[in-house]
Design an enzyme around this catalytic site. Structure first.
Site, PDB file in Angstrom:
ATOM      1  N   CYS A  52       0.821  -1.216   0.000  1.00  0.00           N
ATOM      2  CA  CYS A  52       0.000   0.000   0.000  1.00  0.00           C
ATOM      3  C   CYS A  52       0.858   1.271   0.000  1.00  0.00           C
ATOM      4  O   CYS A  52       2.081   1.222   0.092  1.00  0.00           O
ATOM      5  CB  CYS A  52      -0.921  -0.009   1.216  1.00  0.00           C
ATOM      6  N   ALA A  55       3.139   1.716   2.926  1.00  0.00           N
ATOM      7  CA  ALA A  55       4.349   0.892   2.808  1.00  0.00           C
ATOM      8  C   ALA A  55       5.396   1.604   1.942  1.00  0.00           C
ATOM      9  O   ALA A  55       6.598   1.568   2.232  1.00  0.00           O
ATOM     10  CB  ALA A  55       4.008  -0.465   2.215  1.00  0.00           C
ATOM     11  N   ARG A  86      12.044  -4.833   6.589  1.00  0.00           N
ATOM     12  CA  ARG A  86      12.802  -4.350   5.427  1.00  0.00           C
ATOM     13  C   ARG A  86      14.217  -4.105   5.928  1.00  0.00           C
ATOM     14  O   ARG A  86      14.416  -3.349   6.876  1.00  0.00           O
ATOM     15  CB  ARG A  86      12.164  -3.075   4.875  1.00  0.00           C
TER      16      ARG A  86
HETATM   17  S1  SF4 Z   1      -0.854  -1.719   6.025  1.00  0.00           S
HETATM   18 FE1  SF4 Z   1      -2.083  -0.200   7.159  1.00  0.00          FE
HETATM   19  S2  SF4 Z   1      -2.071   1.587   5.855  1.00  0.00           S
HETATM   20 FE2  SF4 Z   1      -1.469  -0.116   4.547  1.00  0.00          FE
HETATM   21  S3  SF4 Z   1      -3.404  -0.890   3.640  1.00  0.00           S
HETATM   22 FE3  SF4 Z   1      -3.027  -2.064   5.494  1.00  0.00          FE
HETATM   23  S4  SF4 Z   1      -4.192  -0.956   7.061  1.00  0.00           S
HETATM   24 FE4  SF4 Z   1      -3.950   0.465   5.352  1.00  0.00          FE
END
Ligand code: SF4
Length: 535
Positions: A52, A55, A86
């Site tokens: 996402c 990230a 990471r």
């Molecule tokens: S990791 Fe967190 S910010 Fe990223 S899609 Fe999942 S819930 Fe949303």
């Protein structure tokens, strides 16, 4: 190859077939670079490898800055799953901080969603100040933050006033854009607006460079820096592997930007050039030939006989030190084939390294690259932003009259471009791929399995999510995000470490036992005697 691709795609329902077809191309021998669809929304339920926006922002670009406390504003999952996974290594500079081993979260609960989480965020900043007293803090928004309307920018501005340190807010909610890529862009914008150009250091060396888009996975940045420093370069800032906020504030003092990962940092490279006049060059420190080419390109840009001489001396020394091992490793690996499926740059970079050892890449692809990473930057004017990319700010920067310097005159720049095609340009993955290679954007689990069954590669380079599915198919899979906890893989020494790891993986005796003996050998042995005799 085209027939193979069609066969794989024909299993899809009509709508999926139509969409996925545009994301897969086969390189042919025409001079035209084929167009690929990229950076578009993932098909729901298709088992993508993408991550996402959060990230890409906090995980990739912001998180590696070692002397900042990075607070993740959200429920605990986003923070916990990104904690230490990471491998952007960092060590504290003399007398300075290093918070890389920590994971800071506001750990939002139901009441924070209902009544808002700003109060909790203020409290988290206060606790971070009391416990760690950092010189800067970042706040990264996760999915719920944008939905409930927490104003992290206002909280950051308040905290800056209260504590007298820089507090950067990143509106990188996970649902923005279509992948990690949106997060890179958001991080780049914030650094240009609020960090780069704020430093006042003076540098007395001649060859001051920034290393952009290099995140020190497994120590790559350190290996690259070792080579650069040996030649005589001064590394002003690295963005952001082993990076420090003060070094990044002074990035505008360098006179050349090296762009390793084009996808994650090209925005900063372009904006620094516009604002401060610093040219950038696309580099590649992965692979022997690529590293040599990069070092020679850099020397051409500076055009200083002393630097050119030193560059050649270092290349000769470094190659001589590994030559024997290269011969042996090539003998063992030559003729093998590979699939490469990594984020936004490694699928290109590692083709060169694999070719050093005679390994051919037959399929490659990216999770979140854009068309320019595949087809080259020339196509940028033809890329139409869609609804998903339009909500990411396109920052327009202007010349900083006070700090702008003419480093390369227009005339010299144009002349140099003929000699160094990667000056201010990136030619993309497709151009260097071999004919008949399959290039896939946003490869999914079904396609991974099917292409492996058909093309039977000797090795597959990807990430943790597909590694074990692939190994269960009897194919060695090596992670090119985490390096399977090895590294560095960059530069001359890194190339040898990489090849040794691949060799150990491919020749591991376990592969002989994937198929049980009763599937290939008879279980009982016997003979049929002539009539009347006992069996
Ligand atoms: S990791 Fe967190 S910010 Fe990223 S899609 Fe999942 S819930 Fe949303």
């Amino acid at each position: 190859m085209k027939k193979i691709v069609d066969k794989v795609l024909e299993k899809y329902p009509a709508k999926t077939f139509k969409t996925r077809k545009k994301h897969i191309i086969v390189k042919d021998d025409s001079y035209e670079i084929p167009q690929i669809e990229a950076n578009t929304r993932t098909i729901p339920g298709i088992i993508t490898n993408r991550g996402c926006c959060y990230a890409g922002c906090k995980g990739v670009v912001v998180g590696p800055i070692k002397d900042m406390v990075h607070i993740v504003h959200g429920p605990i999952g986003c923070s916990y799953y990104a904690w230490g996974t990471r491998r952007n290594k960092a060590k504290a500079e003399d007398g300075e901080d290093n918070f890389i081993q920590y994971c800071f979260s506001t750990d939002m609960q139901e009441s924070d969603i209902v009544f808002g989480g700003e109060k909790k965020l203020r409290q988290a900043i206060k606790e971070a100040m009391d416990l760690f007293n950092p010189k800067a803090i970042s706040i990264s928004a996760t999915c719920p933050v944008g939905l409930i309307g927490d104003d992290i920018n206002a909280v950051a501005a308040e905290a800056e006033k209260e504590y007298g340190i820089q507090v950067l807010a990143f509106n990188c909610e996970g649902y923005k854009g279509v992948s990690q890529s949106a997060g890179h862009h958001i991080a780049n914008n914030n650094f240009i607006k609020n960090v780069i150009g704020k430093g006042e250091r003076k540098y007395d060396k001649k060859w001051n460079i920034n290393l952009l888009g290099e995140y020190n996975i497994g120590g790559d940045t350190w290996e690259i820096e070792r080579i650069l420093k040996k030649i005589g370069y001064n590394v002003v800032a690295t963005l952001t592997g082993d990076g420090s906020i003060e070094n990044i504030r002074n990035a505008h003092k360098a006179n050349l930007n090296l762009v390793q990962c084009h996808r994650s940092i090209n925005y900063i490279a372009e904006m620094i050039e516009t604002k401060y006049g610093i040219p950038w060059v696309k580099v590649n420190f992965i692979g022997i030939d690529a590293t040599i080419q990069t070092l020679r390109d850099m020397a051409k840009i500076y055009d200083d006989p002393e630097l050119t001489k030193r560059t050649e001396e270092v290349i000769a020394e470094e190659v001589a030190a590994i030559e024997g091992e290269l011969v042996y490793l090539k003998q063992r690996l030559e003729g093998k084939t590979a699939f490469l499926y990594v984020g936004g740059s490694r699928s290109h970079h590692y083709q060169n390294l694999l070719a050093t050892f005679g390994v051919e890449t037959v399929l490659s692809g990216y999770e979140f690259a854009h068309r320019d990473d595949y087809e080259g930057r020339d196509v940028i004017p033809t890329i139409k932003p869609d609804a998903d990319s339009k909500n990411i700010e396109e920052l327009k920067v202007e010349k900083d009259e006070e700090n702008y310097r003419i480093i390369l005159s227009e005339e010299r720049y144009e002349k140099l471009k003929k000699d160094v095609p990667s000056l201010g340009n990136y030619a993309g993955l497709i151009k260097e791929s071999k004919n008949n290679n399959i290039i896939i954007d946003d490869l999914n689990h079904y396609e991974t399995e099917t292409f492996i069954k058909v093309l039977k590669p000797d090795m597959f380079f990807s990430g943790i999510k597909d590694k074990y599915a692939v190994q269960k198919m009897g194919v060695m899979s090596k992670q090119l995000h985490s390096y399977d906890y090895s590294g560095p893989y960059a530069g001359f020494k890194g190339a040898v470490i990489f090849a040794k790891d691949v060799l150990a993986g491919v020749y591991t005796p376990g592969w002989r036992y994937v198929t049980p003996p009763w599937k290939t050998e008879p279980l009982i042995e016997g003979t049929i005697e002539k009539e009347g005799a006992a069996c």
